[in-house]
Design a protein around this motif. Structure first.
Motif, PDB file in Angstrom:
ATOM      1  N   ARG A 148       0.800  -1.214   0.000  1.00 37.40           N
ATOM      2  CA  ARG A 148       0.000   0.000   0.000  1.00 37.40           C
ATOM      3  C   ARG A 148       0.842   1.278   0.000  1.00 37.40           C
ATOM      4  N   ASP A 149       1.946   1.239   0.759  1.00 43.39           N
ATOM      5  CA  ASP A 149       2.726   2.467   0.927  1.00 43.39           C
ATOM      6  C   ASP A 149       4.064   2.483   0.208  1.00 43.39           C
ATOM      7  N   ARG A 150       4.468   1.336  -0.309  1.00 43.41           N
ATOM      8  CA  ARG A 150       5.745   1.290  -1.029  1.00 43.41           C
ATOM      9  C   ARG A 150       5.816   0.007  -1.839  1.00 43.41           C
ATOM     10  N   MET A 151       6.824  -0.051  -2.691  1.00 46.63           N
ATOM     11  CA  MET A 151       6.984  -1.231  -3.530  1.00 46.63           C
ATOM     12  C   MET A 151       8.397  -1.752  -3.328  1.00 46.63           C
ATOM     13  N   PHE A 152       8.570  -3.062  -3.463  1.00 44.68           N
ATOM     14  CA  PHE A 152       9.901  -3.650  -3.357  1.00 44.68           C
ATOM     15  C   PHE A 152      10.278  -4.311  -4.666  1.00 44.68           C
ATOM     16  N   LEU A 153      11.521  -4.083  -5.064  1.00 50.50           N
ATOM     17  CA  LEU A 153      12.015  -4.710  -6.277  1.00 50.50           C
ATOM     18  C   LEU A 153      13.165  -5.638  -5.895  1.00 50.50           C
ATOM     19  N   TYR A 154      13.080  -6.881  -6.356  1.00 54.04           N
ATOM     20  CA  TYR A 154      14.135  -7.861  -6.103  1.00 54.04           C
ATOM     21  C   TYR A 154      14.772  -8.268  -7.420  1.00 54.04           C
ATOM     22  N   ALA A 155      16.092  -8.513  -7.395  1.00 53.75           N
ATOM     23  CA  ALA A 155      16.752  -9.024  -8.600  1.00 53.75           C
ATOM     24  C   ALA A 155      17.931  -9.891  -8.163  1.00 53.75           C
ATOM     25  N   ASP A 156      17.918 -11.152  -8.560  1.00 51.89           N
ATOM     26  CA  ASP A 156      19.025 -12.057  -8.204  1.00 51.89           C
ATOM     27  C   ASP A 156      20.301 -11.655  -8.923  1.00 51.89           C
ATOM     28  N   ASP A 157      20.138 -11.252 -10.174  1.00 49.25           N
ATOM     29  CA  ASP A 157      21.284 -10.889 -10.993  1.00 49.25           C
ATOM     30  C   ASP A 157      21.663  -9.436 -10.712  1.00 49.25           C
ATOM     31  N   SER A 158      22.917  -9.200 -10.278  1.00 49.65           N
ATOM     32  CA  SER A 158      23.262  -7.824  -9.890  1.00 49.65           C
ATOM     33  C   SER A 158      23.330  -6.887 -11.098  1.00 49.65           C
ATOM     34  N   ASN A 159      23.545  -7.421 -12.307  1.00 47.53           N
ATOM     35  CA  ASN A 159      23.464  -6.553 -13.493  1.00 47.53           C
ATOM     36  C   ASN A 159      22.049  -6.040 -13.671  1.00 47.53           C
ATOM     37  N   ASP A 160      21.081  -6.918 -13.427  1.00 49.05           N
ATOM     38  CA  ASP A 160      19.672  -6.505 -13.521  1.00 49.05           C
ATOM     39  C   ASP A 160      19.373  -5.415 -12.492  1.00 49.05           C
ATOM     40  N   MET A 161      19.919  -5.614 -11.295  1.00 46.36           N
ATOM     41  CA  MET A 161      19.683  -4.625 -10.236  1.00 46.36           C
ATOM     42  C   MET A 161      20.258  -3.269 -10.662  1.00 46.36           C
ATOM     43  N   ASN A 162      21.462  -3.265 -11.215  1.00 41.03           N
ATOM     44  CA  ASN A 162      22.070  -1.998 -11.638  1.00 41.03           C
ATOM     45  C   ASN A 162      21.278  -1.353 -12.777  1.00 41.03           C
ATOM     46  N   SER A 163      20.796  -2.162 -13.717  1.00 38.54           N
ATOM     47  CA  SER A 163      19.989  -1.600 -14.804  1.00 38.54           C
ATOM     48  C   SER A 163      18.700  -1.008 -14.246  1.00 38.54           C
ATOM     49  N   ALA A 164      18.111  -1.694 -13.261  1.00 42.93           N
ATOM     50  CA  ALA A 164      16.876  -1.168 -12.653  1.00 42.93           C
ATOM     51  C   ALA A 164      17.160   0.190 -12.014  1.00 42.93           C
ATOM     52  N   ILE A 165      18.301   0.303 -11.318  1.00 35.60           N
ATOM     53  CA  ILE A 165      18.662   1.575 -10.672  1.00 35.60           C
ATOM     54  C   ILE A 165      18.819   2.673 -11.730  1.00 35.60           C
ATOM     55  N   GLU A 166      19.347   2.299 -12.904  1.00 36.43           N
ATOM     56  CA  GLU A 166      19.517   3.298 -13.972  1.00 36.43           C
ATOM     57  C   GLU A 166      18.192   3.726 -14.590  1.00 36.43           C
ATOM     58  N   ARG A 167      17.252   2.782 -14.683  1.00 36.63           N
ATOM     59  CA  ARG A 167      16.017   3.093 -15.425  1.00 36.63           C
ATOM     60  C   ARG A 167      14.888   3.670 -14.576  1.00 36.63           C
ATOM     61  N   LEU A 168      14.832   3.316 -13.303  1.00 41.42           N
ATOM     62  CA  LEU A 168      13.694   3.772 -12.499  1.00 41.42           C
ATOM     63  C   LEU A 168      13.507   5.292 -12.481  1.00 41.42           C
ATOM     64  N   PRO A 169      14.604   6.088 -12.545  1.00 35.83           N
ATOM     65  CA  PRO A 169      14.394   7.538 -12.504  1.00 35.83           C
ATOM     66  C   PRO A 169      13.581   8.092 -13.673  1.00 35.83           C
ATOM     67  N   SER A 170      13.323   7.316 -14.712  1.00 33.04           N
ATOM     68  CA  SER A 170      12.510   7.856 -15.803  1.00 33.04           C
ATOM     69  C   SER A 170      11.062   7.376 -15.740  1.00 33.04           C
ATOM     70  N   VAL A 171      10.716   6.642 -14.686  1.00 41.26           N
ATOM     71  CA  VAL A 171       9.327   6.153 -14.582  1.00 41.26           C
ATOM     72  C   VAL A 171       8.509   7.117 -13.718  1.00 41.26           C
ATOM     73  N   PHE A 172       7.496   7.730 -14.310  1.00 45.14           N
ATOM     74  CA  PHE A 172       6.672   8.674 -13.551  1.00 45.14           C
ATOM     75  C   PHE A 172       5.856   7.944 -12.484  1.00 45.14           C
ATOM     76  N   GLY A 173       5.688   8.608 -11.331  1.00 42.23           N
ATOM     77  CA  GLY A 173       4.912   8.022 -10.242  1.00 42.23           C
ATOM     78  C   GLY A 173       5.796   7.546  -9.102  1.00 42.23           C
ATOM     79  N   ILE A 174       7.128   7.643  -9.312  1.00 38.16           N
ATOM     80  CA  ILE A 174       8.058   7.263  -8.244  1.00 38.16           C
ATOM     81  C   ILE A 174       8.647   8.536  -7.632  1.00 38.16           C
ATOM     82  N   GLN A 175       8.509   8.685  -6.316  1.00 34.79           N
ATOM     83  CA  GLN A 175       9.065   9.859  -5.650  1.00 34.79           C
ATOM     84  C   GLN A 175      10.573   9.697  -5.486  1.00 34.79           C
TER      85      GLN A 175
END
Ligand code: ATP
Ligand code: MG
Length: 400
Positions: free
Chosen positions: A47-74
């Protein structure tokens, strides 16, 4: 540094109750779309937040790079997890703090202890972990009021969760959560920025462009396609409707005196856009107009143009200065496309002396000699539609 999860904080979700769930679902879908090629990523929305999990650390780094362009995330924070015992927490705290530059910086430890059986109380833990960090990073000093680095340690039964970084999100609302609108997209600087700003407020965008070959070149249309593609990187697939405008535009310039030409041309464009809007299932029309910027953008002109429809016309740039618009265009990477030197239909047919205060009666009078409706229907039917599926663009890492 291996992060175990990302904690994602929601942006503005002004609507409450059941709508909130709708917003959260939309955001989750948009994040999933932006990360769809990262196989190990999993999202859990609360309800108040979302969690993202990624086993592959490359995936985690790509997620960190891309999330700033998704509207709706503070904002979002990478989180490291360890066993809930002091030895492991000490070790993890050093890893987390060490993942950033520490020299000369201030810091503070904050503890959230929900596991009440943990053998130390919050204030003890704060001192112990803080002391351990200070001993290992002599360049740090404590500042409890306004620390540069805030180390958060959450102690729960299933583990200890540590985080020290907060990345800014794009803010706004999830694209699509506020319906869809049709963007009038020229090849200029303003209209792509207007589209971006509406997407930021959760509006999905389709676009319409008027071309007048051979007066406008293929390269002018290519430029608009590149702009549409760029817009699709902000979380909404974009359908671009291209209207063959030459004949109608020639007919208008034959029929309408020079002084009213610009107003009538705009009125016809709006009538066409309104028909396409209905077929595209869009609710509003977006333009890049900014008050007083050119003759067609005085309040009198806007009134005369607007008279042909009661559809809401969204003009997010109405109060923006050109320099502010350019700064945004540079930030979202549309500027370099917009300044390619190919003229659009309005520039080509530009009257020498357009009225800044057109009179609606006069404009309507000149228009009354021709029934434009069948011609409007015809160009709407003859339009081309080009699809731009939602793009993943890793370049937008610090948009606000
Ligand atoms: P822009 O930089 O967006 O072209 P502008 O300052 O050049 O804006 P105008 O050319 O007067 O202003 O256009 C005003 C608005 O009308 C544009 O922002 C756009 O929304 C719409 N528009 C103008 N030309 C076209 C076109 N060829 N196709 C689609 N929409 C257009
Ligand atoms: Mg223009």
């Amino acid at each position: 540094m291996k992060w175990n999860e990302l904690l994602i904080r929601y942006g503005e979700m002004s609507l409450k109750g059941r709508n909130r769930n709708y917003f959260i679902r939309k955001l989750k879908k948009n994040i999933e779309a932006a990360l769809s090629d990262l196989d190990s990523v999993q999202l859990i929305a609360e309800r108040d937040r979302m969690f993202l999990y990624a086993d592959d650390s490359n995936d985690m780094n790509s997620a960190i790079e891309r999330l700033p362009s998704v509207f709706g995330i503070q904002s979002f924070s990478p989180v490291a997890k360890c066993e809930p015992n002091l030895t492991d927490i000490y070790k993890k705290a050093l890893e987390v703090i060490g993942s950033d530059e520490t020299e000369g910086k201030s810091f503070k430890v904050e503890i959230k202890r929900t596991d009440k059986k943990f053998p130390y109380v919050t204030s003890e833990l704060q001192q112990m972990i803080g002391g351990h960090v200070l001993r290992n990073f002599p360049g740090l000093h404590v500042d409890v009021k306004k620390p540069t680095i805030l180390l958060n340690v959450g102690i729960r039964e299933d583990g200890a969760y540590l985080t020290s970084k907060v990345y800014a999100g794009a803010g706004g609302m999830p694209v699509g959560s506020n319906g869809k609108s049709l963007l009038m997209l020229s090849g200029g600087i303003d209209s792509p920025v207007a589209g971006y700003l509406m997407m930021k407020r959760g509006v999905a965008i389709d676009a319409i462009h008027f071309e007048s070959p051979p007066f406008t070149s293929d390269l002018a249309t290519r430029k608009v396609m590149d702009l549409a593609e760029k817009l699709s990187s902000f979380g909404s697939p974009v359908k671009l409707h291209i209207i063959p405008f030459t004949e109608l535009q020639q007919m208008i310039s034959k029929q309408i005196p020079d002084e009213e030409l610009m107003t009538t041309t705009r009125r016809m464009m709006l009538r066409i856009a309104d028909k396409v809007r209905v077929q595209a299932n869009a609710l509003g029309i977006v333009t890049g107009e900014s008050l007083g910027q050119v003759a067609s953008q005085t309040l009198e002109s806007l009134t005369a143009i607007n008279e042909v429809t009661s559809t809401p016309i969204l003009r997010p740039l109405i109060s923006a200065d050109k320099l502010e618009i350019i700064a945004l265009a540079e930030k979202i990477d549309t500027y370099s496309i917009s300044v390619r030197p190919y003229e659009d239909c309005c520039t080509v047919f530009k009257p020498s002396n357009p009225k800044t205060r057109p009179r609606i009666e006069k404009v309507a009078y000149f228009e009354s000699f021709i029934d434009f409706e069948p011609f409007i229907e015809e160009v709407v039917k003859a339009r081309r539609v080009v699809d731009f599926p939602s793009q993943k663009d890793e370049k937008f890492t610090d948009l606000l």
